[in-house]
Design a protein around this motif. Structure first.
Motif, PDB file in Angstrom:
ATOM      1  N   LEU A  30       0.836  -1.198   0.000  1.00  0.00           N
ATOM      2  CA  LEU A  30       0.000   0.000   0.000  1.00  0.00           C
ATOM      3  C   LEU A  30       0.872   1.249   0.000  1.00  0.00           C
ATOM      4  O   LEU A  30       1.795   1.377   0.813  1.00  0.00           O
ATOM      5  N   LEU A  31       0.548   2.185  -0.900  1.00  0.00           N
ATOM      6  CA  LEU A  31       1.296   3.437  -1.020  1.00  0.00           C
ATOM      7  C   LEU A  31       0.332   4.609  -0.834  1.00  0.00           C
ATOM      8  O   LEU A  31      -0.618   4.778  -1.599  1.00  0.00           O
ATOM      9  N   HIS A  32       0.587   5.419   0.159  1.00  0.00           N
ATOM     10  CA  HIS A  32      -0.332   6.462   0.628  1.00  0.00           C
ATOM     11  C   HIS A  32      -0.300   7.731  -0.211  1.00  0.00           C
ATOM     12  O   HIS A  32       0.561   7.914  -1.083  1.00  0.00           O
ATOM     13  N   GLY A  33      -1.213   8.633   0.092  1.00  0.00           N
ATOM     14  CA  GLY A  33      -1.237   9.951  -0.521  1.00  0.00           C
ATOM     15  C   GLY A  33      -0.257  10.901   0.146  1.00  0.00           C
ATOM     16  O   GLY A  33       0.171  10.689   1.293  1.00  0.00           O
ATOM     17  N   ALA A  34       0.110  11.968  -0.548  1.00  0.00           N
ATOM     18  CA  ALA A  34       1.064  12.940  -0.021  1.00  0.00           C
ATOM     19  C   ALA A  34       0.563  13.543   1.284  1.00  0.00           C
ATOM     20  O   ALA A  34      -0.612  13.904   1.399  1.00  0.00           O
ATOM     21  N   LEU A  35       1.451  13.622   2.275  1.00  0.00           N
ATOM     22  CA  LEU A  35       1.206  14.215   3.593  1.00  0.00           C
ATOM     23  C   LEU A  35       0.238  13.396   4.452  1.00  0.00           C
ATOM     24  O   LEU A  35      -0.053  13.787   5.583  1.00  0.00           O
ATOM     25  N   PHE A  36      -0.252  12.275   3.945  1.00  0.00           N
ATOM     26  CA  PHE A  36      -1.205  11.471   4.716  1.00  0.00           C
ATOM     27  C   PHE A  36      -0.520  10.312   5.433  1.00  0.00           C
ATOM     28  O   PHE A  36      -1.017   9.842   6.446  1.00  0.00           O
ATOM     29  N   SER A  37       0.584   9.814   4.913  1.00  0.00           N
ATOM     30  CA  SER A  37       1.350   8.709   5.475  1.00  0.00           C
ATOM     31  C   SER A  37       0.545   7.413   5.465  1.00  0.00           C
ATOM     32  O   SER A  37      -0.656   7.387   5.159  1.00  0.00           O
ATOM     33  N   SER A  38       1.201   6.343   5.866  1.00  0.00           N
ATOM     34  CA  SER A  38       0.561   5.029   5.867  1.00  0.00           C
ATOM     35  C   SER A  38      -0.574   4.900   6.867  1.00  0.00           C
ATOM     36  O   SER A  38      -1.406   3.993   6.753  1.00  0.00           O
ATOM     37  N   THR A  39      -0.637   5.802   7.833  1.00  0.00           N
ATOM     38  CA  THR A  39      -1.728   5.717   8.811  1.00  0.00           C
ATOM     39  C   THR A  39      -3.087   5.975   8.179  1.00  0.00           C
ATOM     40  O   THR A  39      -4.123   5.683   8.782  1.00  0.00           O
ATOM     41  N   MET A  40      -3.112   6.516   6.951  1.00  0.00           N
ATOM     42  CA  MET A  40      -4.380   6.833   6.294  1.00  0.00           C
ATOM     43  C   MET A  40      -5.221   5.591   5.997  1.00  0.00           C
ATOM     44  O   MET A  40      -6.426   5.691   5.757  1.00  0.00           O
ATOM     45  N   TRP A  41      -4.598   4.398   6.034  1.00  0.00           N
ATOM     46  CA  TRP A  41      -5.314   3.188   5.633  1.00  0.00           C
ATOM     47  C   TRP A  41      -6.133   2.575   6.751  1.00  0.00           C
ATOM     48  O   TRP A  41      -6.688   1.477   6.580  1.00  0.00           O
TER      49      TRP A  41
END
Length: 294
Positions: free
Chosen positions: A60-71
């Motif tokens: 999983l590759l996150h959005g800019a400034l959101f980091s992996s915690t976004m998932w």
């Protein structure tokens, strides 16, 4: 892989504060996980792993400034059948520690190649949103032999250029009320970020760190792939775009992708904008599982 790498963020107060907000956001993770660092030629890459260790991998590759915690709204479903690796993209605001910014499209593909090797992944499904979607397609084009299926959610550029409003709101992030204005523009009233995650996003915006602010290069990102590049794709791809996307025209992206990428499954998701994995998590979770399960 090193589960106990003794490294710290930059000594600035903003860096330390960011790490604290990241940990608070990670507390939202609804399933067991482990975190560790994978060494690469460009620095240490922070990864959150969940799901059965013997299950097929899903990167999983996150959005800019959101980091992996976004998932956190998605990970319970996806890690029920896959060993998920939420990778903090090196050079963005997150817990990865860059020592040498690749900056180029070839360099970013080599970085992800190193991550795969450190994880002992020969071939994996890959899913990315926004900046992560751009990374995903870049990796598909450069190292297709490492990707089984790819899911691209609201990719940054990739198929069409950013709308001028994107630059206006993105450049205004550090201004008073800039974060609030940006999120309102991007999500309207469809989604309100959970408070701890919102604090992490704000802390990332305010964390001034030159090592994590790569300057755009002509052969780097953002980037719109050429017709020939898109026509050369052989990996099965699912593209999901939100009907309320504002960073570019979703209909234009849908049309170009559908025209040039052979066999692509492209869909515009109703009731969603740019961060559709957070805005419509139930639908996105199911749609992704259906595509990957074939």
């Amino acid at each position: 892989m090193n589960n106990h790498l003794p490294i710290m963020p930059t000594r600035s107060n903003s860096g330390i504060h960011y790490y604290q907000t990241y940990d608070n956001s990670l507390a939202l993770w609804p399933v067991p996980y482990e975190t560790f660092y994978a060494p690469t030629r460009y620095g240490q890459t922070h990864i959150i792993a969940s799901g059965p260790k013997g299950a097929p991998p899903l990167v999983l590759l996150h959005g800019a400034l959101f980091s992996s915690t976004m998932w956190y709204p998605n990970i319970a479903d996806w890690s029920s059948k896959y060993r998920t690796y939420a990778v903090d993209i090196i050079g963005d605001k997150n817990k990865s520690i860059p020592t040498d910014l690749c900056g180029t499209r070839a360099g970013y593909a080599n970085w992800l190649h190193d991550v795969f090797n450190q994880l002992e992944i020969e071939k994996s499904h890959v899913l990315g949103l926004s900046l992560g979607g751009l990374h995903t397609l870049n990796f598909v084009l450069r190292m297709p032999e490492r990707v089984k299926r790819a899911v691209i959610l609201s990719p940054a550029e990739t198929f069409v250029s950013f709308d001028q409003d994107f630059y206006k709101y993105a450049l205004g992030l550090v201004e008073p009320n800039g974060v609030e204005n940006f999120l309102k523009w991007m999500m309207e009233d469809r989604c309100v970020l959970q408070s701890d995650f919102a604090k992490q996003f704000h802390a990332g915006v305010m964390w001034q760190d030159e090592v994590r602010n790569p300057k755009p290069k002509a052969d780097g990102f953002p980037y719109v792939f050429s017709d020939d590049e898109l026509k050369s794709i052989t990996v099965p791809i699912l593209l999901l775009l939100g009907e309320h996307e504002v960073i570019y025209n979703p209909q234009s992206a849908f049309k170009r992708a559908s025209t040039l990428v052979a066999g692509i499954e492209a869909e515009i998701v109703s009731g969603a904008g740019h961060v559709l994995s957070m805005e419509q998590p139930s639908y996105v979770n199911e749609r992704v599982m259906r595509f990957l399960g074939r």
